[in-house]
Design a protein around this motif. Structure first.
Motif, PDB file in Angstrom:
ATOM      1  N   TYR A  59       4.614  50.019  41.930  1.00 41.50           N
ATOM      2  CA  TYR A  59       5.496  51.137  42.279  1.00 41.50           C
ATOM      3  C   TYR A  59       5.631  52.042  41.055  1.00 41.50           C
ATOM      4  CZ  TYR A  59       6.531  48.315  46.358  1.00 41.50           C
ATOM      5  OH  TYR A  59       6.416  47.580  47.518  1.00 41.50           O
TER       6      TYR A  59
ATOM      7  N   PRO B 291      10.272  47.948  43.273  1.00 47.67           N
ATOM      8  CA  PRO B 291      10.348  49.336  43.750  1.00 47.67           C
ATOM      9  C   PRO B 291      11.344  50.199  42.972  1.00 47.67           C
ATOM     10  CG  PRO B 291      10.295  47.825  45.608  1.00 47.67           C
ATOM     11  CD  PRO B 291      10.444  46.983  44.377  1.00 47.67           C
TER      12      PRO B 291
ATOM     13  N   ASP C 201       6.256  58.643  39.666  1.00 47.27           N
ATOM     14  CA  ASP C 201       5.343  59.749  40.003  1.00 47.27           C
ATOM     15  C   ASP C 201       4.767  60.410  38.750  1.00 47.27           C
ATOM     16  OD1 ASP C 201       5.623  59.405  42.726  1.00 47.27           O
ATOM     17  OD2 ASP C 201       7.315  60.801  42.893  1.00 47.27           O
TER      18      ASP C 201
ATOM     19  N   ARG D 257       1.871  58.144  37.338  1.00 48.77           N
ATOM     20  CA  ARG D 257       0.969  57.413  38.212  1.00 48.77           C
ATOM     21  C   ARG D 257      -0.503  57.574  37.809  1.00 48.77           C
ATOM     22  NH1 ARG D 257       0.723  56.732  44.772  1.00 48.77           N
ATOM     23  NH2 ARG D 257      -1.472  56.103  44.876  1.00 48.77           N
TER      24      ARG D 257
ATOM     25  N   HIS E  51      10.134  52.705  40.244  1.00 56.01           N
ATOM     26  CA  HIS E  51       9.651  54.022  40.663  1.00 56.01           C
ATOM     27  C   HIS E  51      10.720  55.090  40.442  1.00 56.01           C
ATOM     28  CE1 HIS E  51       7.632  57.034  43.211  1.00 56.01           C
ATOM     29  NE2 HIS E  51       8.837  57.272  43.716  1.00 56.01           N
TER      30      HIS E  51
ATOM     31  N   LYS F 155       4.584  53.810  47.273  1.00 54.77           N
ATOM     32  CA  LYS F 155       5.898  54.410  47.093  1.00 54.77           C
ATOM     33  C   LYS F 155       6.916  53.559  47.845  1.00 54.77           C
ATOM     34  CE  LYS F 155       4.982  59.213  45.984  1.00 54.77           C
ATOM     35  NZ  LYS F 155       5.420  60.613  46.193  1.00 54.77           N
TER      36      LYS F 155
END
Length: 502
Positions: A347, A436, A350, A353, A439, A371
């Motif tokens: 995860y 998660p 952004d 990534r 992220h 995601k």
């Protein structure tokens, strides 16, 4: 089967039980090999730690209990004080200043000061709903390599061409696991070839090398000639018991035997040895003020996946190698899977990534980048689980977020402030990429002036996103040596995200 090196005592939160606890811990320390003044220091630390719990962890009229655990560790003794009382943060206690005049000095913080002065390591762990732990670690006295040889025999090696010349003809030698009596030659070789530049000082204490190999914390291999002369050494160091990854470290070959293929054979032997626990990966740190160590690590099959800035003092000297010594030393992080890895769910934030995809590709992993199904972080608990470890000699620290709680940002701010007040120069933060919440939380943590460093896969706490923080450290990126194309790209990426340059 009972563990003879483990003792657990549960006592009420009343000061009248302190003598019982001290008697128990005293006997355990004697059993584990401590004597004289060290026993007094252990008793003093225990008294301060127990008193802190009784005073701060429970309401004044509350009847409760807490645990005292004594555990024999490879190099000494660990005492764990575990309780589930009122949240108490020792970091909030002002630092006691022993330099003040006795009439002006306040006693607040004196207990914690005495505790840290008495023990070799003191760690405070927040376990969320499981309470809190204070770890008190004391090492047994050990002989340094300088206690075994006169100074003339420990003269550091001179640069190539000025001292001992390599043997040009090929010689026969064997590579195998270390035998206990060879520990002295290992420490001697480490000192002569590297001075005190190995960041873990255990390598300079022969008795500690033997004990660590005995317990499996360290796995050493050596190269020995047919006439029993010591040639070189390499090791895997496990950061904690049962760790699925180990550090490739303490690697050196005596100058006269360089060019014999010794390093390759040491590495092949080490990496092929059966391990006590399943080993999923091997990582390494290569100094970035010269290219030689980075070249060696790449030849051993470890590929670059991060750079940690300013992790060690500029005063470290590298024997026989010209390098910049005007700023703190940075390191290149390398990694090698021991077998083809199964894809894991990553995860990634952004913002990072694409870089994370490149890093995983560089070390040979094909993961599933996803995601989160939710549009925001989801916290199961209020209290985060965070481990903090300080390396005082290097003036650096590690923060590991084991579990996110709703208090994560506040807790990180408190820990960060404490480390900065202690003049810790470089702080490394590990976030679980398989969670998660990473992220979302990376974006919220970076405004605290944390910035990108790299990745470290297969840790006890999942594949880690590594961030870093510099505490008023002057840094010239042009003085950092990145050897491979991957390392150069990583360094450029880090520089781009360094908040001190914006």
């Amino acid at each position: 089967m009972a563990n003879p090196g483990y003792l657990k005592l549960t006592i009420p939160n009343e000061v009248t039980y302190l003598p019982i606890a001290q008697k128990c811990v005293r006997e355990a320390s004697i059993m584990f090999g401590f004597t004289g003044e060290d026993i007094y220091k252990i008793e003093l630390a225990l008294e301060e730690g127990v008193t802190n719990i009784i005073k701060h962890a429970f309401e004044s009229n509350e009847m409760n209990t807490f645990d005292i655990i004594c555990e024999k560790i490879p190099l000494g003794m660990k005492i764990i004080l575990k309780e589930k009382g009122i949240p108490y943060d020792p970091k909030q206690v002002p630092e006691y200043n022993p330099g003040l005049d006795v009439n002006d000095a306040q006693t607040t913080g004196l207990g914690t000061f005495l505790l840290k002065k008495s023990m070799d390591e003191v760690l405070f762990n927040n376990l969320g709903n499981e309470g809190k732990e204070t770890h008190l670690i004391k090492f047994l006295p050990a002989k340094n390599i300088k206690d075994y040889f006169p100074p003339a025999e420990l003269t550091p090696e001179t640069p190539a061409g000025e001292g001992t010349r390599p043997i040009t003809e090929k010689i026969e030698y064997e590579v195998r696991p270390m035998q206990p009596h060879e520990s002295i030659e290992i420490s001697k070789g480490a000192y002569k070839s590297h001075g005190y530049t190995f960041f873990d000082e255990h390598i300079y204490y022969p008795d500690q090398i033997v004990e660590m190999n005995k317990t499996g914390e360290l796995v050493s291999v050596v190269a020995i000639t047919k006439d029993r002369k010591f040639m070189g050494h390499a090791a895997l160091h496990y950061p904690e018991p049962g760790s699925p990854v180990a550090e490739y470290t303490f690697v050196f070959v005596n100058p006269e035997y360089r060019g014999q293929g010794c390093l390759t054979r040491l590495t092949d032997c080490l990496f092929s040895l059966p391990q006590k626990n399943k080993l999923l990966g091997i990582y390494s740190y290569s100094v970035a003020n010269h290219p030689f160590t980075q070249k060696t690590i790449l030849k051993c099959g470890l590929n670059d996946c991060g750079i940690q800035l300013a992790t060690s003092p500029a005063t470290w000297e590298f024997k026989g190698i010209e390098s910049d010594s005007t700023q703190r030393i940075s390191v290149v992080l390398g990694f090698k899977y021991t077998e083809k890895p199964e894809p894991v769910k990553i995860y990634a934030p952004d913002a990072h990534r694409r870089m994370l995809e490149k890093l995983y590709k560089n070390i040979g992993a094909e993961n599933n980048f996803l995601k989160p199904e939710t549009g925001a972080p989801v916290f199961e608990y209020k209290e985060s689980v965070i481990y903090t470890r300080v390396y005082a000699t290097e003036e650096t620290a590690e923060i590991i977020v084991v579990k996110y709680g709703s208090d994560i940002l506040q807790e990180l701010k408190v820990i960060l402030r404490d480390l900065c007040m202690k003049h810790i120069a470089s702080i490394t933060l590990f976030l679980n990429l398989e969670d998660p919440n990473t992220h979302f939380m990376c974006e919220q943590i970076e405004p605290l002036n944390f910035f990108f460093s790299g990745i470290l896969p297969k840790t006890h706490y999942g594949d880690a996103l590594v961030l870093q923080y510099l505490n008023n450290v002057p840094l010239d990126y042009d003085k950092i040596v990145a050897y491979s194309e991957a390392a150069k790209e990583i360094l450029d990426y880090i520089k781009k995200h360094d908040p001190h340059l914006k």
